[in-house]
Design an enzyme around this catalytic site. Structure first.
Site, PDB file in Angstrom:
ATOM      1  N   LYS A  73       0.838  -1.212   0.000  1.00 29.57           N
ATOM      2  CA  LYS A  73       0.000   0.000   0.000  1.00 29.57           C
ATOM      3  C   LYS A  73       0.873   1.264   0.000  1.00 29.57           C
ATOM      4  O   LYS A  73       0.657   2.168  -0.795  1.00 29.57           O
ATOM      5  CB  LYS A  73      -0.955  -0.018   1.215  1.00 29.57           C
ATOM      6  CG  LYS A  73      -1.911  -1.216   1.158  1.00 29.57           C
ATOM      7  CD  LYS A  73      -2.935  -1.207   2.274  1.00 29.57           C
ATOM      8  CE  LYS A  73      -2.373  -1.527   3.624  1.00 29.57           C
ATOM      9  NZ  LYS A  73      -1.792  -2.892   3.732  1.00 29.57           N
ATOM     10  N   THR A  74       1.880   1.287   0.895  1.00 30.87           N
ATOM     11  CA  THR A  74       2.770   2.459   0.950  1.00 30.87           C
ATOM     12  C   THR A  74       3.518   2.599  -0.376  1.00 30.87           C
ATOM     13  O   THR A  74       3.652   3.705  -0.912  1.00 30.87           O
ATOM     14  CB  THR A  74       3.808   2.289   2.088  1.00 30.87           C
ATOM     15  OG1 THR A  74       3.127   1.825   3.243  1.00 30.87           O
ATOM     16  CG2 THR A  74       4.522   3.582   2.384  1.00 30.87           C
ATOM     17  N   ASP A 118      -1.368   6.125   6.481  1.00 34.53           N
ATOM     18  CA  ASP A 118      -1.462   4.706   6.811  1.00 34.53           C
ATOM     19  C   ASP A 118      -2.372   4.563   8.032  1.00 34.53           C
ATOM     20  O   ASP A 118      -2.528   5.521   8.793  1.00 34.53           O
ATOM     21  CB  ASP A 118      -0.049   4.195   7.133  1.00 34.53           C
ATOM     22  CG  ASP A 118       0.057   2.691   6.990  1.00 34.53           C
ATOM     23  OD1 ASP A 118      -0.908   2.061   6.523  1.00 34.53           O
ATOM     24  OD2 ASP A 118       1.109   2.141   7.340  1.00 34.53           O
ATOM     25  N   THR A 167      -5.913  -1.662   7.451  1.00 32.97           N
ATOM     26  CA  THR A 167      -6.009  -3.108   7.549  1.00 32.97           C
ATOM     27  C   THR A 167      -7.438  -3.492   7.959  1.00 32.97           C
ATOM     28  O   THR A 167      -7.799  -4.650   7.939  1.00 32.97           O
ATOM     29  CB  THR A 167      -5.042  -3.633   8.634  1.00 32.97           C
ATOM     30  OG1 THR A 167      -5.193  -2.815   9.796  1.00 32.97           O
ATOM     31  CG2 THR A 167      -3.606  -3.565   8.174  1.00 32.97           C
ATOM     32  N   ARG A 227       6.384  -8.202   1.487  1.00 33.99           N
ATOM     33  CA  ARG A 227       7.355  -7.794   2.516  1.00 33.99           C
ATOM     34  C   ARG A 227       7.997  -9.014   3.165  1.00 33.99           C
ATOM     35  O   ARG A 227       9.181  -9.032   3.466  1.00 33.99           O
ATOM     36  CB  ARG A 227       6.706  -6.912   3.590  1.00 33.99           C
ATOM     37  CG  ARG A 227       7.777  -6.421   4.581  1.00 33.99           C
ATOM     38  CD  ARG A 227       7.241  -5.512   5.651  1.00 33.99           C
ATOM     39  NE  ARG A 227       6.715  -4.296   5.085  1.00 33.99           N
ATOM     40  CZ  ARG A 227       5.668  -3.662   5.575  1.00 33.99           C
ATOM     41  NH1 ARG A 227       5.041  -4.136   6.628  1.00 33.99           N
ATOM     42  NH2 ARG A 227       5.245  -2.550   5.025  1.00 33.99           N
TER      43      ARG A 227
HETATM   44  P1  ADP Z   1       2.181  -1.961   3.114  1.00 33.90           P
HETATM   45  O1  ADP Z   1       2.219  -0.459   3.018  1.00 33.90           O
HETATM   46  O2  ADP Z   1       0.958  -2.557   2.487  1.00 33.90           O
HETATM   47  O3  ADP Z   1       2.382  -2.465   4.515  1.00 33.90           O
HETATM   48  P2  ADP Z   1       4.669  -1.810   1.592  1.00 33.90           P
HETATM   49  O4  ADP Z   1       4.225  -0.886   0.515  1.00 33.90           O
HETATM   50  O5  ADP Z   1       5.548  -1.225   2.642  1.00 33.90           O
HETATM   51  O6  ADP Z   1       3.415  -2.548   2.264  1.00 33.90           O
HETATM   52  O7  ADP Z   1       5.406  -3.039   0.861  1.00 33.90           O
HETATM   53  C1  ADP Z   1       6.322  -3.874   1.525  1.00 33.90           C
HETATM   54  C2  ADP Z   1       7.523  -4.185   0.626  1.00 33.90           C
HETATM   55  O8  ADP Z   1       7.104  -5.049  -0.405  1.00 33.90           O
HETATM   56  C3  ADP Z   1       8.124  -2.953  -0.026  1.00 33.90           C
HETATM   57  O9  ADP Z   1       9.489  -2.863   0.335  1.00 33.90           O
HETATM   58  C4  ADP Z   1       8.023  -3.166  -1.519  1.00 33.90           C
HETATM   59  O10 ADP Z   1       9.299  -3.073  -2.080  1.00 33.90           O
HETATM   60  C5  ADP Z   1       7.514  -4.569  -1.695  1.00 33.90           C
HETATM   61  N1  ADP Z   1       6.336  -4.633  -2.579  1.00 33.90           N
HETATM   62  C6  ADP Z   1       5.044  -4.557  -2.180  1.00 33.90           C
HETATM   63  N2  ADP Z   1       4.209  -4.693  -3.214  1.00 33.90           N
HETATM   64  C7  ADP Z   1       4.981  -4.862  -4.306  1.00 33.90           C
HETATM   65  C8  ADP Z   1       4.679  -5.082  -5.696  1.00 33.90           C
HETATM   66  N3  ADP Z   1       3.412  -5.148  -6.132  1.00 33.90           N
HETATM   67  N4  ADP Z   1       5.719  -5.216  -6.559  1.00 33.90           N
HETATM   68  C9  ADP Z   1       6.986  -5.174  -6.107  1.00 33.90           C
HETATM   69  N5  ADP Z   1       7.340  -4.980  -4.801  1.00 33.90           N
HETATM   70  C10 ADP Z   1       6.350  -4.826  -3.916  1.00 33.90           C
END
Ligand code: ADP
Length: 340
Positions: A73-74, A118, A167, A227
């Site tokens: 998401k981030t 977030d 979430t 992640r």
């Molecule tokens: P969230 O905000 O949902 O908790 P993040 O955006 O921080 O998750 O993603 C976690 C890690 O996974 C990041 O370091 C990112 O590099 C990797 N990642 C997440 N989604 C993808 C995607 N669709 N393609 C490539 N890398 C991704």
């Protein structure tokens, strides 16, 4: 206190958290929609919205993303800002305690910038009220002075895009939810999609090439979560370097992940303890998550955000009106685990 797990999809947080920080580029994070792998439907929706916004020279629609942590998401907020040629400002619901925490950022943002919030379900009501006019009309109302002399001053903002992540979509107020133009559920990734994400990471981390079968093996134990896959890749890389003279194959992956307490299904000690507790203490359920959490000495929120979503999706657990129940597949998994 929730303990930190090797496969915890939650990112470690720092002690001092500024309420809003400007984005910085993270080496592995994809920066374009093309590098953002998987989530085909969401990517298609976003690419239409991005192109339309760019054509009209308008800000992009506000986007609400919901789903478990670690699914990207981030990352998407950074990708969107990058595709728009603007900046992303990152904050979270709990870091914003009063309306004025947002004023500085909102007034500093340039046209088309992205504001990422977030855990938006944890936004205090006072801040939420500030956000409504900002989202709808790009303005905020401040109250100056108090009592008899109190007056409301309206400040015009530059058009911006809010990206909210949560979430727990169910905890969002209807008023806030209805102000997002695009609402999308980010789903767990397929093993092949995670393998492709790992392949991309191997190149970005400048690692020696790794065979697809080994990456597939890591991907299949990553609970559908990028992640976790990236974190396991780093653990296996360490193991291969220190214990196996840089050899990187399926046997090395197996050994390294076993050392981390991760089984063939990608479940770790906390997942198995959850299922064990439900199966033994609560005779398979139904049981409430609060009760399970109390028995385990864990936080119910952590179980709901981090443990349950994947157990539900993988079919080991079911949620009924009366509470959580272990499924037949879940029982089988525990039995086979006890034998090993
Ligand atoms: P969230 O905000 O949902 O908790 P993040 O955006 O921080 O998750 O993603 C976690 C890690 O996974 C990041 O370091 C990112 O590099 C990797 N990642 C997440 N989604 C993808 C995607 N669709 N393609 C490539 N890398 C991704």
């Amino acid at each position: 206190m929730a303990r930190e797990r090797i496969i915890s999809p939650k990112e470690q947080t720092t002690d001092v958290e500024p309420s809003v920080i400007e984005s910085s580029t993270h080496s592995i994070r994809p920066t374009t929609l093309e590098q953002y792998l998987g989530q085909a439907e969401l990517r298609e929706r976003l690419s239409v919205a991005l192109e339309a916004a760019k054509d009209r020279d308008d800000p992009m629609e506000h986007v609400l993303l919901y789903g478990p942590p670690g699914l990207g998401k981030t990352t998407l907020a950074h990708v969107i800002a990058n595709e728009l040629g603007t900046r992303a400002w990152v904050t979270s619901g709990p870091a914003l305690t009063k309306g004025s925490d947002l004023v500085g950022t909102l007034t500093r943002m340039e046209p088309g910038d992205v504001l990422f919030i977030d855990e938006i379900h944890r936004l205090p009501a006072a801040v939420e009220e500030y956000i409504y006019p900002a989202m709808e009309d790009y303005k905020i109302d401040f109250t100056l002075d108090s009592g008899m002399h109190a007056r409301v001053v309206t400040y015009a903002l530059q058009p911006f895009t809010l990206i909210g992540a949560t979430t727990r979509a169910g905890l969002l107020t209807g008023a806030l939810r209805s102000r997002f133009g695009i609402v999308h559920n980010i789903r767990f990734y397929e093993t092949d999609e995670l393998t492709a994400i790992l392949q991309q990471a191997v190149i970005k981390l400048e690692m020696a090439p790794i065979d697809e079968a080994s990456l597939h093996c890591i991907a299949s134990r990553s609970r559908g979560t990028p992640r976790i896959a990236l974190r396991l890749l780093r653990r296996v890389r360490d193991y291969s370097q220190v214990r196996c003279h840089h050899r990187f194959d399926q046997t090395v992956v197996d050994r390294a992940l076993k050392l981390e307490g991760i089984d063939d299904m990608g479940l770790d000690t906390l997942d198995r303890m959850y299922l064990e507790t439900l199966a033994t203490v609560y005779e398979g359920g139904p049981a409430g998550v609060e009760a399970i959490a109390a028995t385990m000495g864990e936080d119910a929120g952590t179980l709901q955000d981090v443990v349950e979503p994947y157990l539900l999706q993988a079919g080991f657990l079911s949620r009924t009106r009366q509470g959580r129940k272990i499924t037949e597949i879940g029982q089988k998994l525990l039995k086979s685990g006890r034998k090993n």
